[in-house]
Each structure stands twice: as structure tokens, then as C-alpha cells.
Design a protein around this motif. Sequence first.
Motif, PDB file in Angstrom:
ATOM      1  N   VAL A  64     -16.520  -7.874   4.596  1.00 55.89           N
ATOM      2  CA  VAL A  64     -16.488  -6.559   3.945  1.00 55.89           C
ATOM      3  C   VAL A  64     -15.057  -6.157   3.381  1.00 55.89           C
ATOM      4  O   VAL A  64     -14.875  -5.795   2.139  1.00 55.89           O
ATOM      5  N   LEU A  65     -14.058  -6.076   4.093  1.00 58.40           N
ATOM      6  CA  LEU A  65     -12.775  -5.868   3.698  1.00 58.40           C
ATOM      7  C   LEU A  65     -12.143  -6.571   2.604  1.00 58.40           C
ATOM      8  O   LEU A  65     -11.663  -6.088   1.692  1.00 58.40           O
ATOM      9  N   TYR A  66     -12.030  -7.808   2.826  1.00 58.14           N
ATOM     10  CA  TYR A  66     -11.568  -8.944   1.780  1.00 58.14           C
ATOM     11  C   TYR A  66     -12.191  -8.639   0.513  1.00 58.14           C
ATOM     12  O   TYR A  66     -11.636  -8.642  -0.488  1.00 58.14           O
ATOM     13  N   GLN A  67     -13.681  -8.413   0.434  1.00 56.07           N
ATOM     14  CA  GLN A  67     -14.203  -8.149  -0.620  1.00 56.07           C
ATOM     15  C   GLN A  67     -13.863  -6.792  -1.321  1.00 56.07           C
ATOM     16  O   GLN A  67     -13.923  -6.704  -2.680  1.00 56.07           O
ATOM     17  N   LEU A  68     -13.735  -5.820  -0.697  1.00 56.73           N
ATOM     18  CA  LEU A  68     -13.411  -4.617  -1.076  1.00 56.73           C
ATOM     19  C   LEU A  68     -11.817  -4.638  -1.509  1.00 56.73           C
ATOM     20  O   LEU A  68     -11.530  -4.174  -2.609  1.00 56.73           O
TER      21      LEU A  68
ATOM     22  N   TYR B 215      -5.273   3.725 -11.482  1.00 61.01           N
ATOM     23  CA  TYR B 215      -5.066   2.532 -11.268  1.00 61.01           C
ATOM     24  C   TYR B 215      -4.259   2.123 -10.114  1.00 61.01           C
ATOM     25  O   TYR B 215      -4.377   0.987  -9.198  1.00 61.01           O
ATOM     26  N   ILE B 216      -3.137   3.024  -9.874  1.00 60.44           N
ATOM     27  CA  ILE B 216      -2.063   2.633  -9.016  1.00 60.44           C
ATOM     28  C   ILE B 216      -2.761   2.813  -7.696  1.00 60.44           C
ATOM     29  O   ILE B 216      -2.442   2.284  -6.507  1.00 60.44           O
ATOM     30  N   LEU B 217      -3.460   4.070  -7.553  1.00 60.54           N
ATOM     31  CA  LEU B 217      -4.143   4.485  -6.307  1.00 60.54           C
ATOM     32  C   LEU B 217      -5.157   3.382  -5.740  1.00 60.54           C
ATOM     33  O   LEU B 217      -5.170   3.071  -4.591  1.00 60.54           O
ATOM     34  N   MET B 218      -5.966   2.980  -6.773  1.00 58.71           N
ATOM     35  CA  MET B 218      -6.732   1.686  -6.569  1.00 58.71           C
ATOM     36  C   MET B 218      -6.108   0.577  -5.918  1.00 58.71           C
ATOM     37  O   MET B 218      -6.741  -0.090  -5.016  1.00 58.71           O
ATOM     38  N   MET B 219      -4.838   0.350  -6.512  1.00 57.01           N
ATOM     39  CA  MET B 219      -4.212  -0.982  -5.948  1.00 57.01           C
ATOM     40  C   MET B 219      -3.729  -0.817  -4.450  1.00 57.01           C
ATOM     41  O   MET B 219      -3.584  -1.626  -3.806  1.00 57.01           O
ATOM     42  N   ALA B 220      -3.369   0.453  -4.310  1.00 56.50           N
ATOM     43  CA  ALA B 220      -2.886   0.825  -2.989  1.00 56.50           C
ATOM     44  C   ALA B 220      -4.186   0.699  -1.967  1.00 56.50           C
ATOM     45  O   ALA B 220      -4.007   0.131  -0.831  1.00 56.50           O
ATOM     46  N   GLY B 221      -5.243   1.105  -2.403  1.00 59.89           N
ATOM     47  CA  GLY B 221      -6.501   0.730  -1.659  1.00 59.89           C
ATOM     48  C   GLY B 221      -6.740  -0.836  -1.558  1.00 59.89           C
ATOM     49  O   GLY B 221      -7.216  -1.191  -0.492  1.00 59.89           O
ATOM     50  N   ALA B 222      -6.584  -1.364  -2.439  1.00 60.50           N
ATOM     51  CA  ALA B 222      -6.759  -2.899  -2.402  1.00 60.50           C
ATOM     52  C   ALA B 222      -5.644  -3.482  -1.443  1.00 60.50           C
ATOM     53  O   ALA B 222      -5.986  -4.316  -0.555  1.00 60.50           O
ATOM     54  N   SER B 223      -4.290  -3.093  -1.422  1.00 60.35           N
ATOM     55  CA  SER B 223      -3.321  -3.532  -0.517  1.00 60.35           C
ATOM     56  C   SER B 223      -3.893  -3.315   0.719  1.00 60.35           C
ATOM     57  O   SER B 223      -3.615  -4.046   1.871  1.00 60.35           O
ATOM     58  N   ALA B 224      -4.219  -2.019   1.110  1.00 62.35           N
ATOM     59  CA  ALA B 224      -4.537  -1.581   2.534  1.00 62.35           C
ATOM     60  C   ALA B 224      -5.736  -2.329   3.175  1.00 62.35           C
ATOM     61  O   ALA B 224      -5.781  -2.568   4.169  1.00 62.35           O
ATOM     62  N   SER B 225      -6.715  -2.398   2.151  1.00 62.95           N
ATOM     63  CA  SER B 225      -8.080  -3.137   2.457  1.00 62.95           C
ATOM     64  C   SER B 225      -7.712  -4.810   2.923  1.00 62.95           C
ATOM     65  O   SER B 225      -8.074  -5.215   3.968  1.00 62.95           O
ATOM     66  N   TYR B 226      -6.644  -5.296   2.016  1.00 63.08           N
ATOM     67  CA  TYR B 226      -6.310  -6.708   2.418  1.00 63.08           C
ATOM     68  C   TYR B 226      -5.752  -6.723   3.894  1.00 63.08           C
ATOM     69  O   TYR B 226      -5.769  -7.622   4.574  1.00 63.08           O
TER      70      TYR B 226
ATOM     71  N   ALA C 180       0.805  -1.224   0.069  1.00 60.57           N
ATOM     72  CA  ALA C 180      -0.066   0.011   0.057  1.00 60.57           C
ATOM     73  C   ALA C 180       0.945   1.354  -0.057  1.00 60.57           C
ATOM     74  O   ALA C 180       0.671   2.180  -0.810  1.00 60.57           O
ATOM     75  N   THR C 181       1.858   1.300   0.947  1.00 64.84           N
ATOM     76  CA  THR C 181       2.868   2.510   0.907  1.00 64.84           C
ATOM     77  C   THR C 181       3.545   2.733  -0.437  1.00 64.84           C
ATOM     78  O   THR C 181       3.564   3.721  -0.870  1.00 64.84           O
ATOM     79  N   VAL C 182       4.030   1.246  -0.927  1.00 65.64           N
ATOM     80  CA  VAL C 182       4.787   1.586  -2.203  1.00 65.64           C
ATOM     81  C   VAL C 182       3.691   2.166  -3.539  1.00 65.64           C
ATOM     82  O   VAL C 182       4.184   3.117  -4.056  1.00 65.64           O
ATOM     83  N   PHE C 183       2.723   1.633  -3.429  1.00 67.34           N
ATOM     84  CA  PHE C 183       1.619   1.980  -4.571  1.00 67.34           C
ATOM     85  C   PHE C 183       1.389   3.582  -4.206  1.00 67.34           C
ATOM     86  O   PHE C 183       1.341   4.226  -5.419  1.00 67.34           O
ATOM     87  N   VAL C 184       1.304   4.009  -3.039  1.00 67.45           N
ATOM     88  CA  VAL C 184       0.942   5.521  -2.702  1.00 67.45           C
ATOM     89  C   VAL C 184       2.034   6.147  -3.209  1.00 67.45           C
ATOM     90  O   VAL C 184       1.804   7.325  -4.089  1.00 67.45           O
ATOM     91  N   VAL C 185       3.372   6.012  -2.983  1.00 62.44           N
ATOM     92  CA  VAL C 185       4.340   6.614  -3.309  1.00 62.44           C
ATOM     93  C   VAL C 185       4.671   6.856  -4.866  1.00 62.44           C
ATOM     94  O   VAL C 185       4.824   7.643  -5.353  1.00 62.44           O
ATOM     95  N   LEU C 186       4.307   5.620  -5.371  1.00 61.58           N
ATOM     96  CA  LEU C 186       4.445   5.428  -7.009  1.00 61.58           C
ATOM     97  C   LEU C 186       3.303   6.283  -7.658  1.00 61.58           C
ATOM     98  O   LEU C 186       3.485   7.258  -8.583  1.00 61.58           O
ATOM     99  N   TRP C 187       1.924   6.422  -6.976  1.00 63.57           N
ATOM    100  CA  TRP C 187       0.934   7.207  -7.465  1.00 63.57           C
ATOM    101  C   TRP C 187       1.293   8.748  -7.537  1.00 63.57           C
ATOM    102  O   TRP C 187       1.115   9.386  -8.278  1.00 63.57           O
ATOM    103  N   LEU C 188       1.957   9.054  -6.457  1.00 65.14           N
ATOM    104  CA  LEU C 188       2.207  10.320  -6.075  1.00 65.14           C
ATOM    105  C   LEU C 188       2.887  11.061  -7.407  1.00 65.14           C
ATOM    106  O   LEU C 188       2.965  12.113  -7.507  1.00 65.14           O
ATOM    107  N   ASN C 189       3.892  10.192  -7.931  1.00 66.74           N
ATOM    108  CA  ASN C 189       4.706  10.643  -9.019  1.00 66.74           C
ATOM    109  C   ASN C 189       4.164  10.239 -10.427  1.00 66.74           C
ATOM    110  O   ASN C 189       4.607  10.407 -11.472  1.00 66.74           O
ATOM    111  N   GLN C 190       2.874   9.300 -10.249  1.00 67.03           N
ATOM    112  CA  GLN C 190       2.342   9.023 -11.542  1.00 67.03           C
ATOM    113  C   GLN C 190       0.671   9.259 -11.672  1.00 67.03           C
ATOM    114  O   GLN C 190      -0.044   8.270 -11.491  1.00 67.03           O
ATOM    115  N   ARG C 191       0.435  10.472 -11.338  1.00 68.82           N
ATOM    116  CA  ARG C 191      -1.097  10.910 -11.011  1.00 68.82           C
ATOM    117  C   ARG C 191      -2.006  10.498 -12.138  1.00 68.82           C
ATOM    118  O   ARG C 191      -3.244  10.524 -11.999  1.00 68.82           O
TER     119      ARG C 191
END
Length: 381
Positions: A70-74, A34-45, A19-30
Motif C-alpha cells: 500500500v505504501l509503495y503504491q501511494l 505538487y511540491i507537497l504531493m512530492m513530499a508525501g511521495a518521498s515520505a511514503s516511499y 520529504a523534508t526538503v520538499f516540505v520546506v520548499l512548499w512552505l515558501n511556495q504554497r
Amino acid sequence: MTPLRLFILLNPAIGLVFATVFVVLWLNQRNRPYILMMAGASASYALAVTAQMTIPAMPRIGLNTMTSAVLYQLALSLFVDAMLTRVGVVGNRRWLLGISAVILSLVAYFFYVDDSLSTRIYVQNLGAGAMLCFAALRLLAAPVWKPIDRVLFWVVLLTGLHFLPRTVMTMRVDVPAGMITPENFGRSLFYSALGFALVILALLLCLTFLLAVALDIFDDLRRERNGDSLTPLLNRRGFEEEADRRLVRLHGAPASVIFCDIDRFKSINDGHGHAAGDEVIRAVGRLIAEELRREDIAGRIGGEEFVILLPQSGHEDARLLAERLRARIAELHIGALAGATLTASFGVAEAGPNEPLDEVMERADDMLYRAKRGGRNRVEG
């Protein structure tokens, strides 16, 4: 703390790290949501595993059961949506919401109405497998299919398919042994196998997705470096690099080169302005791109000069394409030219067996200048 529980703790740690890696990556690739969505998926997991491990089981309340479900499904839904959004496959959210609603409704029913832990396990695991298989099949609809997408397809498909045999086999061991009640669920074979599987699968899915994103960024950087600033074609460096690679792969098969030069371009710039000249270049570049086959490449190698490589095409095929381009350019209506006719000259050369690119380009250039000396708006070679 048992070694098993310590190992299972890797799951939330993996989720938080990615989640941290994808957030940092998204901050440089706004420009890549889908990078931010993947960060959300990792955090929800990570939150789902943590909730399942830390929230106490409370009969009839179901805080542990429903929160983790709910969190697994998210997490699953965000991962699938991120993966498909990345490749341009849209219109998935209704399906994901529908599948998630069915799964969560069944989990709630088999907790509050007909309490059955075994059934809830089957619902959640087979539901997760179905969502991942759905995602893999939707991935086949991607408009552009890269090698990494083939890897992602098999990783996601096999991950989805594994849920059925693993769940069935471990449940067949646990149920007769009486190890699948809420009280001893944490000591069951199913729980142990799930913990190990999730660590491996979470790493595999996240790393594969991260690799796909990294390759996307690399491809974009390469396109920016090798792409022409005005047209959808390559620049000189990009054309020569790609043309060299393709000629080597032909192993002596026929190939042809076409040179194209816009006639009297200096007078267009002088008489109508540089903006009009840029509009002419863009129009000719688009027209050339429309005529290319998948295996062909073209570039703008000078101010008003273009070059096309036609692999697997002999001299006559190249002349036919050049004549078609010549006729289409003469039919272009450029508003900035105020009705003036636009023409172009062409030179064609067929590459000899194993002939270097620069030599065949030089011959095509000679043919182009012959067309210029012969009166322009013609094809030579």
C-alpha cells in the motif's frame, strides 16, 4: 549488519531527506501544491521500505506484505500525480486509483488465496513500471514543453521500462536456485538488485523533480522581473534582453520592429481618469498578445507605447500586422471611454543584417513620430 543491508538503509534515509526538503520548499511556495504531493511521495516511499525491512513476515496475516504494498503504491501515485499536476496535465487520479486498486487486489489475492511470492513480485514490479510509463506518456500532453520536461520524460520512461528486464532476469536466477521463498527472500539476487536499483532511481527521480521545481521558480522570478505590470507583455528591460538574444540567433535573417503609441492618451487620463487609462492599456496589450506568433515578442516600453519584434519577417509582413492592429484597436469598445473612439499610430522598420537592436528601434520610433505628425491613426515606415 551486512554491507548490503546498510546500503539498502539508504532508501528510507533518501526518502526522509527529500520529504523534508520538499516540505520546506512548499512552505515558501504554497501556490505549488505538487511540491507537497512530492513530499508525501518521498515520505511514503521511506515508510514503505522501512515497513518491508522491519515488520516481521507473518503467514496468513500479511502485515508486512500489504502494508509495504500500500505504501509503495501511494508513493508512486503521489509522484505521478505531482509530476503531471506540475505541467498542467489533469484528470489522472481516476486512472491512478484504478491501476493501484488492480495491483493491490492482485497482491492480496496472491497472498491470501493463492499464495505465490514470485507472482506478487511480478505484479508489483511490472505494475510500478506500467504506472511510470503511463506517467511519461501523459507528460507528452503538457500544454507547455520545457527542456527540463524532456529530461523528466526520459528519466521516468526509462525508469519504468527498466522494471521488466531487471525483474525477469533476477527472477530467472533466483527461482531455479530456490532463493525466492519468504524465508530466504532477503538473501536473493532479486532483493539485492532491487535495493541497489531503488537507491539510484529514488535519487534520480527526486533530484530531477527538484531541479524542475527550481527551474519553475526561477522562470517565475524572471517573468516577474521582466513582465509588464498591466499587460501580458514584457517590460522594456525584458523586451530588450529577449530581443537581443533572438536577433543574434537570426544570423542575418530578416527581422522587423513595430512601434505602437496610443493616440491622445493624456487626454484619456485627464478626461476619464487613470483607471480608464489603465483599462485602455490592458485592452491594447491583450490585443497585441493575441496577434503574436510563437516566435514574436512584444513589450510595453513606456506609459502608452508598445514595441513588437518580428523575427523572420520583412518590412511588408510587419506593415500588414501593424495595419491589422491599427484597425482592431479602432474597433475596441472600452466601457470607461463612454463611447469615445480609441486609435493608435504605428512606425515600422526592418532590421539590416546584424544591425543592433537599439538602432532599428530608433528608426521605428522615428517612423512612429512621422505617423503622429501625419495625423495619427496611421502606419508609417
